[in-house]
Design an enzyme around this catalytic site. Sequence first.
Site, PDB file in Angstrom:
ATOM      1  N   ASP A   1      86.313 -23.535 112.756  1.00  0.00           N
ATOM      2  CA  ASP A   1      85.185 -24.402 112.442  1.00  0.00           C
ATOM      3  C   ASP A   1      84.028 -24.115 113.402  1.00  0.00           C
ATOM      4  O   ASP A   1      83.697 -24.904 114.286  1.00  0.00           O
ATOM      5  CB  ASP A   1      85.607 -25.873 112.518  1.00  0.00           C
ATOM      6  CG  ASP A   1      84.462 -26.820 112.166  1.00  0.00           C
ATOM      7  OD1 ASP A   1      83.516 -26.358 111.485  1.00  0.00           O
ATOM      8  OD2 ASP A   1      84.513 -27.996 112.571  1.00  0.00           O
TER       9      ASP A   1
ATOM     10  N   HIS B   1      78.944 -22.560 108.026  1.00  0.00           N
ATOM     11  CA  HIS B   1      77.937 -21.502 107.979  1.00  0.00           C
ATOM     12  C   HIS B   1      77.042 -21.788 106.779  1.00  0.00           C
ATOM     13  O   HIS B   1      77.282 -21.327 105.663  1.00  0.00           O
ATOM     14  CB  HIS B   1      78.617 -20.134 107.848  1.00  0.00           C
ATOM     15  CG  HIS B   1      77.671 -18.984 107.969  1.00  0.00           C
ATOM     16  ND1 HIS B   1      77.361 -18.391 109.172  1.00  0.00           N
ATOM     17  CD2 HIS B   1      76.946 -18.317 107.033  1.00  0.00           C
ATOM     18  CE1 HIS B   1      76.505 -17.408 108.979  1.00  0.00           C
ATOM     19  NE2 HIS B   1      76.240 -17.347 107.684  1.00  0.00           N
TER      20      HIS B   1
END
Length: 753
Positions: A541, A495
Site C-alpha cells: 500500500d 497509485h
Amino acid sequence: MKHILSVIFLSISIAAASGQQLTTTIRLNQIGFLPNAKKLAVINSSTAKSFEIRTPDLSKVVFTGLLGSQAKWTSSNEYVKIADFSSFSSYGEFVIVVPELGYSTPFKITATVFEELSKGSIKAFYFNRASTALLAENAGIYARAAGHPDNAVVVLPSAASTNRPAGTILSTPYGWYDAGDYNKYVVNSGISTFTLLSAYESSSAYYDTLTWNIPESSNGIPDILDEALWNIKWLMTMQDPDDGGVYNKTTNANFDGFVMPDKATSTRYIVAKGTAATLDFAAIMAMTARIYKNYAPSIAADALAKATLAWQWANSNPNIAFNNPAASGNYPAITTGGYGDGNFNDEFAWAAAELYVTTLDETYYKTLNLASTTYDIPGWPNVQTLGLLSIVTNRKNLTSAADTTLAKSKLTSIIQSAKSWQQTSPYRIPTNNFFWGSNSDVANTGMILMQVYKLTNDVAYFNAGLAALDYLMGRNATTYSFVTGYGSKTPKNIHHRPSGSDGIVEPIPGFIAGGPNPQNTADDCGTSAYPSTLPALCYLDMQCSYSTNEIAINWNAPLAFLSGAVQYEYIKTFSPLPQKYLSVSNRNVILSRGGSGVQTSVLSNGEWSLSSNQLWCVPSLISGLGDKVISISSLTENNEGAPRTATIKIKGAGTLVDSIVVIQDIVTAVEKDDRELSVFPNPATNTLVVDLNTSDIDNISLLSINGIPLGIKPNCDLKQCQFNVSSLSKGLYFVRVAKGDHVFYRKFLIMRD
C-alpha cells in the site's frame, strides 16, 4: 473516516474491558454478510479449535462453532482453518472471537449489506471523469476543477489521413481517465463500458431503482447508464467518419506527474487507428444501440451506424496492431500505455456477437463461430467471452440460428475450476492466480459465476461468486479490503493522481487496487519494499507500487458487476419475504388474459407474499417466471379458504400484460405473531432445530411449499425438536406448530452446494 475512528475507539474499549486484543489473524469480509448466505472467515492459526460470534462490546455470545480442519495455502505459506457461521442469520453488528488469538473488527449482517459497495464502485467512475469539474454537491470533499477539456487534440502522423493530415485539431471530450494516469484508451474503456452495460442488461430491475448522486441523477435515465454514456460520448469522437477506423487513444506524450487534472496542461494527441480499438468500439456501439434506444433514441441510432462502419473498416483492415509511435518531425514519441494486442480473433468474436444480438442479422452470428471459439475469464486482451455473455443474457430474444444451449454450456464450462477452488482451497476462494491486476481476475471470475448461477439456480455458483467478493473485501492473506473506503483496513496510498495530489488524507472511495502481484516488484518501489514475495502476500500500500496498488476502470467495472449481482440475486432469491404469505400450487393458480377466463398459463409451485400492495414471489422456486416483476393492483379480501382474485401486471418479454390471477384453496394466510418460535440453522443442510420455548404443543410437522406434510418425524425433548432434513432438496419449506385453536408457521430454507 468516522467509521474508521469508531472502529478504533471500539477496539480500545473492547480490549480494556475484556483483555482480548484486536487481531488480523481473523480474515473476513470487512463489510459484512448476508443473513441467509454463506458466512466464512479464515483463521490463521494451527492451534485454535473454536470461535464465537459476539456483540461488539464482547459482552454477549450469540453463536459458537468449531473451526474446520487445518490446511496449508502454499501461495501465502500459511496454515489456516475455516470458521463457518453460515447458520447464524441474526441481523446486527458483531465480532468474531477466537480465544487464543483475539477478536476481529466489527462486521454487519443485513440483507442489503453490499448495496453501498455496489453504488460506490460505480460512483468511482464519476470521480474519474475527464473534461468536467466535479462539484461539491456531487463529489463532496473530492470536488475539483475541470481538467483536460480535450477540445484541441492534435492528430499525429501515425493517425493522419487524407482529410485529417498530421497537425489537424480535433475535439475528443468526455470519457474516463483510464487508471492512475490522465489518458483515455479505447481498448481498455471498451471492456469497462461493456461490463457496466452488461450489469444493467442482466439486472435492470435492480439498477432502475438505484441512484448515487451524480449530476444526471434526476434525468430519468438509470445512473449506471448515465455514467456509461459519459464514456460512450468520448468513444464516439474517436472514429474517423471518413473510413470508420478508430484511433487508439487520447493521450499526452508522456505520463503526467502527480498533479490535479486542471494542472496537467500538456498537449494532447490522437494516435494511430488499430483493429482491436475499432472492433471494441463496434461492440460498444452495438450495445449502445440496443440499450439506449428507449432512453436516447438519436444516440442509439447514431451508435448503430458507427458500429456498422467500424465493422466494415475492421474487415478491410483485419490485422493492424497498435504500437506507440516514435518521434516524427516536430511531433514527440508517445510513451503512455499501449494496450497492444497481436491477435484479433477475440475482438472479431465479441463485435460479431454484439452486432448480432442488436440487429438479429444472422450473418454476424455465422461470423462469431460459437462452436469453435474458446472462452475463458475475460480481460482487455481476451474479450471473446464478453460476446458470449451478451448472447446468454439476451438468449430469449435471438433468432433460431442461435445455439443458446451451446452458449450456456460454453459459459458454464469457463468457471468449473473456479467453482472447485472455492469448495476446496484453504481460503475457500475461487482463484489462485496472482499477476498485474489480479483482483480484476477475481472480480471477472465472480461476474461469470453469478451469471451461471442465474442460468442454473445452483447455489454452489452463488456461493463461489460470493467467495470472490469476500476475498476482495478482506478474506485474503494481506488482511486488506482492497476497495478504498469500504472496510476496516483499506488502501490509503493508491497509485491514482487525483487521490495522491488533492491534499486529502483518505483516497477517493470506491476504487479497487490491483492486488497481489509478485512479478513486477523491481519495476516500481523495489522488491525490498514489499512485505513478501509470496504470491498471495506480495501487495504494498504505497503510491509508488503501480504494479499492486494502482487503480483502473477495467478493474472497477467487474467489482461493480459482482457486488451488484450478489446483492440483487440475494434479494430476489434468499432474502426473507414479508410475514404474511400465501402458499399456492399448480392446480390452483391460473393466469387468464384480460379476465376472459381462458387459461393461458399455470404457475408452478412457489411462495407468494402480500406486502405493500404487491404480490411477490421467490423467482427461483417458481418455474417459468424467472425474474419477472409482478405487481398487484387489486386483491379481493375474501374469507380464508375462499377463492381470491387479483388484477396484476406481469413484466415479460418487454411488455406489460394485464391478467387475472385466481387463487383457490388457499393455505392459511399467516400473520406475524409474538410467540417465540425459533428455527435454526436457517438455511439448513442436514439438521433443523425448532426451539419451542414451551412443551405445551399438540403437534409439530414440516410442510412443503404447497402445505403438504413431508412425513419427517421429529426427535423432541421438553422444549426443542430436531428434524433430519438431509433428504430435502434445495428450496423453501414450513415448520407448522399447532396448539389448540392456534397454528404457527415458520419458513426455513434448504441450501446446498
